[in-house]
Design a protein around this motif. Structure first.
Motif, PDB file in Angstrom:
ATOM      1  N   ALA A  65       4.279 -10.245  -8.850  1.00  0.00           N
ATOM      2  CA  ALA A  65       3.615 -10.018  -7.562  1.00  0.00           C
ATOM      3  C   ALA A  65       3.633 -11.273  -6.689  1.00  0.00           C
ATOM      4  N   THR A  68       7.145 -12.092  -5.513  1.00  0.00           N
ATOM      5  CA  THR A  68       7.507 -11.153  -4.445  1.00  0.00           C
ATOM      6  C   THR A  68       6.895 -11.618  -3.131  1.00  0.00           C
ATOM      7  N   LYS A  94       8.009  -1.368 -11.529  1.00  0.00           N
ATOM      8  CA  LYS A  94       8.000  -0.553 -10.297  1.00  0.00           C
ATOM      9  C   LYS A  94       6.601  -0.516  -9.697  1.00  0.00           C
ATOM     10  N   PHE A  97       5.713  -3.674  -7.892  1.00  0.00           N
ATOM     11  CA  PHE A  97       6.377  -3.800  -6.592  1.00  0.00           C
ATOM     12  C   PHE A  97       5.810  -2.822  -5.558  1.00  0.00           C
ATOM     13  N   LEU A  98       5.393  -1.635  -5.997  1.00  0.00           N
ATOM     14  CA  LEU A  98       4.755  -0.703  -5.058  1.00  0.00           C
ATOM     15  C   LEU A  98       3.426  -1.271  -4.562  1.00  0.00           C
ATOM     16  N   GLN A  99       2.685  -1.892  -5.459  1.00  0.00           N
ATOM     17  CA  GLN A  99       1.430  -2.552  -5.069  1.00  0.00           C
ATOM     18  C   GLN A  99       1.731  -3.668  -4.066  1.00  0.00           C
ATOM     19  N   CYS A 100       2.796  -4.411  -4.333  1.00  0.00           N
ATOM     20  CA  CYS A 100       3.189  -5.499  -3.429  1.00  0.00           C
ATOM     21  C   CYS A 100       3.591  -4.979  -2.053  1.00  0.00           C
ATOM     22  N   ALA A 101       4.188  -3.804  -2.005  1.00  0.00           N
ATOM     23  CA  ALA A 101       4.603  -3.242  -0.716  1.00  0.00           C
ATOM     24  C   ALA A 101       3.412  -3.128   0.223  1.00  0.00           C
ATOM     25  N   CYS A 104       1.837  -7.209   0.320  1.00  0.00           N
ATOM     26  CA  CYS A 104       2.733  -8.320   0.663  1.00  0.00           C
ATOM     27  C   CYS A 104       3.738  -7.930   1.739  1.00  0.00           C
ATOM     28  N   ALA A 109       8.839  -6.132  -0.896  1.00  0.00           N
ATOM     29  CA  ALA A 109       8.927  -5.224  -2.040  1.00  0.00           C
ATOM     30  C   ALA A 109      10.324  -4.639  -2.181  1.00  0.00           C
ATOM     31  N   SER A 112      12.478  -7.098  -3.789  1.00  0.00           N
ATOM     32  CA  SER A 112      12.163  -7.223  -5.211  1.00  0.00           C
ATOM     33  C   SER A 112      12.724  -6.050  -6.004  1.00  0.00           C
TER      34      SER A 112
END
Length: 129
Positions: A65, A68, A94, A97-101, A104, A109, A112
């Protein structure tokens, strides 16, 4: 340098990132970057990764995270492989990265996801050998 922490860090760093990669990084260190290798090994891996408060899986998720968010694809590749070595699944990665989208940004994302896919393909090729 605290040799005990360095050696503990070296063990953890090898287990997460792979002995081949770590040994090559240390062997290829120059007068310019040797101290950085020692710092990373002693403090990142020897002081922090050896602490009992978080599992290696949780540490890997946090690193994915943060890396990213920082948009550091080279480091992300290393830590995607490390996350797999620490027992994370592609689905776990996955979800990170969805949380990061959301927190962040979508472009970070997407990059990443793209970088992780490259690592997954590399791992699949290695397993076929």
């Amino acid at each position: 340098m605290n040799e005990e922490k360095f050696n503990q860090g070296l063990d953890v760093r090898r287990s997460v990132l792979g002995a081949e990669y770590v040994d090559k990084s240390i062997q290829n260190a120059t007068d310019f970057n040797q101290e950085m290798q020692e710092l990373v090994t002693e403090y990142c891996w020897g002081e922090i990764w050896t602490r009992p408060g978080l599992s290696k899986q949780t540490r890997s998720m946090l690193n994915l995270a943060m890396i990213t968010a920082l948009n550091r694809p080279h480091e992300l590749k290393l830590h995607v492989r490390g996350a797999i070595n620490n027992g994370l699944t592609k689905d776990d990665i996955k979800e990170v990265f969805l949380q990061c989208a959301i927190y962040c940004g979508v472009p970070a994302a997407i990059d990443s996801f793209r970088t992780a896919q490259e690592v997954f393909e590399e791992i699949e090729k290695e397993e076929k050998r």
